[in-house]
Design an enzyme around this catalytic site. Sequence first.
Site, PDB file in Angstrom:
ATOM      1  N   ARG A   1     -57.652  -2.389  71.784  1.00 48.16           N
ATOM      2  CA  ARG A   1     -56.876  -2.902  70.660  1.00 48.16           C
ATOM      3  C   ARG A   1     -55.720  -2.000  70.248  1.00 48.16           C
ATOM      4  O   ARG A   1     -54.598  -2.464  70.063  1.00 48.16           O
ATOM      5  CB  ARG A   1     -57.765  -3.083  69.414  1.00 48.16           C
ATOM      6  CG  ARG A   1     -58.282  -4.485  69.227  1.00 48.16           C
ATOM      7  CD  ARG A   1     -59.582  -4.437  68.519  1.00 48.16           C
ATOM      8  NE  ARG A   1     -60.508  -3.694  69.338  1.00 48.16           N
ATOM      9  CZ  ARG A   1     -61.238  -4.244  70.316  1.00 48.16           C
ATOM     10  NH1 ARG A   1     -61.185  -5.514  70.538  1.00 48.16           N
ATOM     11  NH2 ARG A   1     -62.041  -3.498  71.067  1.00 48.16           N
ATOM     12  N   THR A   2     -55.996  -0.704  70.083  1.00 47.16           N
ATOM     13  CA  THR A   2     -54.953   0.164  69.523  1.00 47.16           C
ATOM     14  C   THR A   2     -53.760   0.229  70.475  1.00 47.16           C
ATOM     15  O   THR A   2     -52.603   0.117  70.049  1.00 47.16           O
ATOM     16  CB  THR A   2     -55.522   1.560  69.214  1.00 47.16           C
ATOM     17  OG1 THR A   2     -56.675   1.390  68.384  1.00 47.16           O
ATOM     18  CG2 THR A   2     -54.512   2.423  68.485  1.00 47.16           C
TER      19      THR A   2
ATOM     20  N   LYS B   1     -53.721  18.695  87.542  1.00 47.22           N
ATOM     21  CA  LYS B   1     -52.699  19.702  87.848  1.00 47.22           C
ATOM     22  C   LYS B   1     -52.586  20.761  86.759  1.00 47.22           C
ATOM     23  O   LYS B   1     -51.700  21.606  86.793  1.00 47.22           O
ATOM     24  CB  LYS B   1     -51.347  19.019  88.048  1.00 47.22           C
ATOM     25  CG  LYS B   1     -51.323  18.060  89.216  1.00 47.22           C
ATOM     26  CD  LYS B   1     -49.923  17.509  89.430  1.00 47.22           C
ATOM     27  CE  LYS B   1     -49.914  16.518  90.579  1.00 47.22           C
ATOM     28  NZ  LYS B   1     -48.585  15.898  90.723  1.00 47.22           N
TER      29      LYS B   1
ATOM     30  N   ARG C   1     -53.677   9.297  71.767  1.00 48.31           N
ATOM     31  CA  ARG C   1     -55.129   9.141  71.523  1.00 48.31           C
ATOM     32  C   ARG C   1     -55.843  10.182  72.359  1.00 48.31           C
ATOM     33  O   ARG C   1     -55.644  10.252  73.573  1.00 48.31           O
ATOM     34  CB  ARG C   1     -55.589   7.740  71.907  1.00 48.31           C
ATOM     35  CG  ARG C   1     -57.092   7.631  71.981  1.00 48.31           C
ATOM     36  CD  ARG C   1     -57.587   6.228  72.057  1.00 48.31           C
ATOM     37  NE  ARG C   1     -57.482   5.570  70.771  1.00 48.31           N
ATOM     38  CZ  ARG C   1     -58.256   4.545  70.386  1.00 48.31           C
ATOM     39  NH1 ARG C   1     -59.174   4.078  71.191  1.00 48.31           N
ATOM     40  NH2 ARG C   1     -58.114   3.993  69.220  1.00 48.31           N
TER      41      ARG C   1
ATOM     42  N   HIS D   1     -58.266   8.268  62.372  1.00 49.82           N
ATOM     43  CA  HIS D   1     -57.576   7.157  63.031  1.00 49.82           C
ATOM     44  C   HIS D   1     -56.696   6.537  61.935  1.00 49.82           C
ATOM     45  O   HIS D   1     -56.978   5.446  61.442  1.00 49.82           O
ATOM     46  CB  HIS D   1     -58.619   6.171  63.554  1.00 49.82           C
ATOM     47  CG  HIS D   1     -58.108   5.180  64.553  1.00 49.82           C
ATOM     48  ND1 HIS D   1     -56.767   4.964  64.792  1.00 49.82           N
ATOM     49  CD2 HIS D   1     -58.784   4.329  65.373  1.00 49.82           C
ATOM     50  CE1 HIS D   1     -56.645   4.025  65.719  1.00 49.82           C
ATOM     51  NE2 HIS D   1     -57.840   3.636  66.086  1.00 49.82           N
TER      52      HIS D   1
END
Length: 343
Positions: free
Chosen positions: A82-83, A111, A133, A161
């Site tokens: 969703r986000t 890396k 996120r 959030h």
Amino acid sequence: MTKNARRKDRRHPPLLPEKNYPTTNDVLHGRPRALKHVLQAQQFDRHDIIALFTLANRLEREEYDIMRRKVLVWVGDEESSRTYTSFSMAALRLGGSVIPLWRSLSSMAKKGESVEDTISSLSAMGAAVIALRDPDEHAIWRAALVSQVPVINAGSGSIQHPTQGLLDLYTIYRAGFELRTLSIAMVGDLLYGRTTNSLAYLLSKFVDNVNGSGPTLYLVSPDHLRMKGDLRYYLHEKGVCVHETNDLESIIDKVDIVYQTRAQKERTDDASVHQGLSPYILSNKLVSRMRHRARIMHPLPRNEELPREIDGTPQQLYLEQMSYGVLLRMALLAHILAPKSAA
Ligand code: NCD
């Protein structure tokens, strides 16, 4: 219902006396105050929140291509349905583009590139805004320290959030509830859940210590999954009326909103932590005891705590919650990217 009554019904409750509302110009040109990074919910004050809601209401009706030729880069070090989609929809609807950079496919994976170098590179290459996120709650702060462009916290570990908190609050307001007198139950895993943290911080901004009004929070969880102490102390200091209980049944008829949450099993290796959550599962029987106008929210994804049988009830608000989310994120992006006034 008459046409007038319906119209009245759809009106949002006032957030401020009419004369104190920011104009579009205020909202878009750095007043009440310019917004750079979005790091945590408590950075927003009541005026910021009202400005965002005002803008989100307008963007529902007006086209606004403030992101034309601008790119939002999504840096994802954790799953997201969703986000990620909501931020992407918001950017596209403002005329912008989106580049997703998932950690597993980036130079951070094998890396050894740092968050700092990743963020500096993206801002050097011309990203207009970066949404991050990350399961590491510190990553967003490390990003903000080096970024030349705004960074937005799209979920940081089990801590915050903020954009979900803002869209949750916007949904509550759009559903017609008065934030200053709201009564809300946050249910389930309140220790590892980050959405409830951000929403609680935002609700505290609607306490009015002069006339003694403010939202009432029922924190409903087993003892070992109580909301973190620092946040409960913050709410106490701000004068929020908080009741803690592990008995969902005893408070189900006392609230306007039941905010249900999922057990955040991925946040701990100890599986026993999330056993014994069955008393916190919603059922049609429990829902039938809710107040007449009360509604159910959930940030989703859901597991057993929100059975699909609830979807057909008039209390269900979680589908609208997602669509208001796109509007709210559009408002946030517009607010961040609007050219600042010369003044
Ligand atoms: C939440 C999250 O990622 O914290 N979901 C979301 O952003 N809509 C809630 C969750 O994962 O349980």
